[in-house]
Scaffold this motif. Structure first.
Motif, mmCIF file in Angstrom:
data_model
loop_
_atom_site.group_PDB
_atom_site.id
_atom_site.type_symbol
_atom_site.label_atom_id
_atom_site.label_comp_id
_atom_site.label_asym_id
_atom_site.label_seq_id
_atom_site.Cartn_x
_atom_site.Cartn_y
_atom_site.Cartn_z
ATOM 1 N N ILE A 35 0.764 -1.962 -5.077
ATOM 2 C CA ILE A 35 2.070 -2.067 -4.423
ATOM 3 C C ILE A 35 1.965 -1.643 -2.960
ATOM 4 O O ILE A 35 2.556 -2.262 -2.072
ATOM 5 N N ALA A 36 1.164 -0.606 -2.707
ATOM 6 C CA ALA A 36 1.034 -0.089 -1.346
ATOM 7 C C ALA A 36 0.414 -1.102 -0.396
ATOM 8 O O ALA A 36 0.578 -1.007 0.819
ATOM 9 N N THR A 37 -0.322 -2.076 -0.943
ATOM 10 C CA THR A 37 -0.964 -3.050 -0.051
ATOM 11 C C THR A 37 -0.048 -4.226 0.289
ATOM 12 O O THR A 37 -0.435 -5.097 1.064
ATOM 13 N N ILE A 38 1.158 -4.260 -0.319
ATOM 14 C CA ILE A 38 2.072 -5.376 -0.021
ATOM 15 C C ILE A 38 2.637 -5.207 1.395
ATOM 16 O O ILE A 38 3.074 -4.117 1.765
ATOM 17 N N ASP A 39 2.624 -6.272 2.131
ATOM 18 C CA ASP A 39 3.081 -6.264 3.523
ATOM 19 C C ASP A 39 4.577 -5.911 3.599
ATOM 20 O O ASP A 39 5.405 -6.616 3.031
ATOM 21 N N PRO A 40 4.935 -4.824 4.313
ATOM 22 C CA PRO A 40 6.352 -4.413 4.376
ATOM 23 C C PRO A 40 7.260 -5.484 4.977
ATOM 24 O O PRO A 40 8.453 -5.528 4.666
ATOM 25 N N SER A 41 6.695 -6.355 5.796
ATOM 26 C CA SER A 41 7.550 -7.355 6.436
ATOM 27 C C SER A 41 8.127 -8.331 5.405
ATOM 28 O O SER A 41 9.169 -8.939 5.627
ATOM 29 N N ILE A 42 7.428 -8.474 4.261
ATOM 30 C CA ILE A 42 7.965 -9.355 3.223
ATOM 31 C C ILE A 42 9.252 -8.757 2.650
ATOM 32 O O ILE A 42 10.234 -9.459 2.410
ATOM 33 N N TYR A 43 9.228 -7.418 2.463
ATOM 34 C CA TYR A 43 10.448 -6.754 1.982
ATOM 35 C C TYR A 43 11.573 -6.925 2.990
ATOM 36 O O TYR A 43 12.725 -7.150 2.634
#
Lengths: 324, 291
Positions: free
Chosen positions: A208-216
């Motif tokens: 989860i930590a590797t998911i790009d925050p910009s997608i959120y």
């Protein structure tokens, strides 16, 4: 786990420039340059050859009538006799069903538990609380199986903590949990979740930590609620990790933790608790029926390996994710 | 962004649930801890949860520490953990260094050979017969040597070693450092987090191991703690520990001895764990997600 597929691309460099020199020359040149490296690798290579490939060589006793004083090579061949004995024995069906059911139940209940815990932890905003919960829930993973099963025997005894509470709160008559075949699977899976749910969540939290925050951020701008974000951003983001672990779990389908079962079971619960691993142990180590037990073990190893290959192939076809 | 009512409700529910889960993870050990200090006579009359020890006595611990077989087993376990982990780290780090280098011709075949053992193995019986053949049965070496390297841990280490910048290695080489030297003075110090994780993984697995001792050892003088613990907790045999007590007290004292033994056998790990915890999340990530 996915490290396996990342076999280093740089090795092509050796052949790349020197493709004109022969293979023999390359070997000599490589050895001259990397002598020390090979020296450092040699204990590991020797170890794996002796203690992992040695037993693979020894597997041939499954096709023999092995006697210690004749040795592996000296024992007479018997073809598939041991396998025929095993397949036609009363135990074959029972231990196969028990093994598969325990694996399936842990796939259905224990495997998602780690994912759910990771998702719930991910929703916690107070980082001290999150860290505390993580620290506490990882801990049982490090407690020995002997202690965990020992505590189970104590708490689940007829006059133990659990029965006392059930009796005083709900008026339920004492149940001898550890001596009831019907309870075995529930206890095995339940205690497994207790011990490992925190630990198995680490891997998903890391994913989860590797998911790009910009997608959120994009999802938020589109008006996605937290629930929608979980469903459409987080879950797809960790899907490759889930698939890799699923493949590995399927490869382990027949390798249920027989060490834990050996501690938990007793002849009364054999009907639900006896699995391939425990049967191999009783036949081979306790009854010294080596060839027969080796055949049982070999059956296990081959089916497991086949399942792993199938799971990997299916996943390769249906998604990009693969173990190799 | 303001949270909706639904999200607020979920937040409260989530915190409550995670709190309950933590309690469930922790309470069994707390119960055992309280029970181990309790007065045996009062403990048997207690039904339900313990929120503090019933009475307070060190009797059970005195019994545990004075018991010669637990003492021997404790020392054996210390030996298996220290010698075993040292061997693990030594062999794994050398191999991981070799496999993390560029331009090593046989690297990929060796890597394949090692990885393959994670998915296919000879199994219990052929391994047992090999140990027998090598004359290791009933020796301390049978506990240490057959698990000298874990393929899984080796791969974690190799991945971590690959992350050490090449420039550092090259400048060390220009200074005339050999591979041994580079491994020991450049790669090793820069990979301390992963070494810590390996210490934890290998160390805990030695500390908790009982099965190989059960099948390879007959001599009680070599038994590790977990095997004695199994006798006490699961085979349910505390009789050998209570020979000097009048028969009337035996039953209840036996219970508290169990609890005290669990604490004595688990405490070292629980003490080491918080110090290593910040590293091992990293270690699991290296092993699992990268690549």
């Amino acid at each position: 786990m996915a490290v396996i597929e990342k076999s280093n691309g740089s090795s092509a460099g050796i052949g790349g420039s020197g493709s004109r020199i022969s293979f023999g020359q390359r070997v000599r040149k490589d050895f001259a340059k990397n002598k020390l490296i090979y020296l450092m690798l040699s204990p590991a290579v020797a170890y794996f050859l002796l203690f992992h490939y040695g037993p693979m060589y020894g597997m041939q006793i499954a096709f023999k009538d092995f006697a210690i004083k004749l040795g592996i090579n000296g024992s007479p061949w018997t073809g598939f006799d041991n396998f025929v004995d095993f397949f036609s024995s009363f135990y074959f069906g029972r231990i196969l069903v028990n093994t598969i059911l325990l694996s399936l139940y842990s796939l259905i209940f224990a495997f998602p538990a780690g994912i759910v815990l990771a998702l719930l932890l991910n929703e916690v905003r107070k980082s001290w609380f999150k860290r505390t919960v993580q620290t506490i829930t990882y801990m049982p993973h490090f407690i020995s199986l002997v202690v965990v099963v020992g505590i189970m025997f104590d708490f689940l005894a007829r006059d133990g903590l659990v029965n006392n509470m059930l009796n005083s709160l709900l008026g339920i008559e004492p149940i001898a949990f550890m001596r009831e075949a019907d309870w075995f699977r529930t206890l095995y899976i339940g205690s497994g979740i207790w011990q490992n749910v925190g630990w198995s969540s680490i891997i998903f939290l890391a994913a989860i930590a590797t998911i790009d925050p910009s997608i959120y951020e994009a999802a938020r701008i589109d008006g996605a609620s937290r629930w929608k974000q979980t469903l459409h951003v987080t879950l797809p983001g960790i899907a490759p990790t889930i698939i890799i672990l699923l493949i590995l779990n399927i490869g382990q389908l027949l390798a249920v933790g027989s060490e834990k079962i050996l501690l938990m079971y007793n002849p009364i619960t054999y009907s639900t608790a006896d699995v391939i691993g425990t049967y191999t142990y009783r036949k081979g180590i306790l009854e010294t029926n080596y060839s027969y037990a080796a055949a049982v073990g070999m059956f296990n190893a081959i089916i497991s390996f086949t399942l792993l290959i199938i799971a990997n192939a299916v996943s390769r076809k249906t998604s990009e994710t693969k173990l190799w | 962004m303001r949270a909706t009512t639904g999200e607020k409700v979920f937040g409260v529910f989530n915190i409550t649930f995670l709190f309950g889960l933590s309690l469930a993870a922790l309470y069994p050990l707390i119960f055992v801890l309280f029970a181990s200090f309790s007065d045996p006579g009062q403990l048997v009359q207690t039904r339900g949860l313990l929120l503090f020890p019933k009475g307070f006595t060190f009797d059970a611990y005195r019994m545990v520490f004075m018991n010669p077989s637990i003492g021997t087993a404790y020392l054996n376990t210390l030996f298996y953990v220290i010698a075993g982990t040292a061997l693990n780290i030594f062999l794994s780090s050398m191999a991981a260094y070799g496999l993390s280098r560029r331009d090593v011709l046989w690297k990929n075949p060796i890597m394949f050979m090692i990885t393959f053992t994670m998915f296919f193995e000879g199994g219990l019986i052929p391994t047992f017969l090999l140990i027998n053949e090598l004359g290791l049965l009933d020796t301390r070496m049978a506990i240490i040597i057959p698990t000298a390297i874990s393929a899984f841990n080796l791969i974690i280490m190799r991945t971590a070693f690959q992350a050490v910048p090449v420039e550092l290695e090259e400048s060390a080489r220009l200074d005339g450092a050999s591979d041994f030297r580079i491994c020991w003075s450049v790669v090793f110090p820069l990979s301390m987090p992963v070494i810590a994780v390996m210490l934890l993984f290998y160390g805990v697995s030695h500390w908790n191991s009982w099965f190989s001792a059960m099948i390879y050892l007959q001599d009680r003088a070599l038994f590790p703690l977990q095997l004695i613990l199994r006798e006490i907790l699961i085979v349910n045999d505390t009789s050998s520990m209570m020979t000097d007590i009048s028969s009337g007290d035996q039953m209840p004292i036996g219970e508290t001895i169990k609890y005290a033994t669990i604490i004595v056998a688990t405490l070292p790990i629980l003490c080491a764990y918080p110090f290593l915890q910040k590293y091992f999340v990293k270690g699991v990530m290296i092993g699992a997600v990268k690549g």
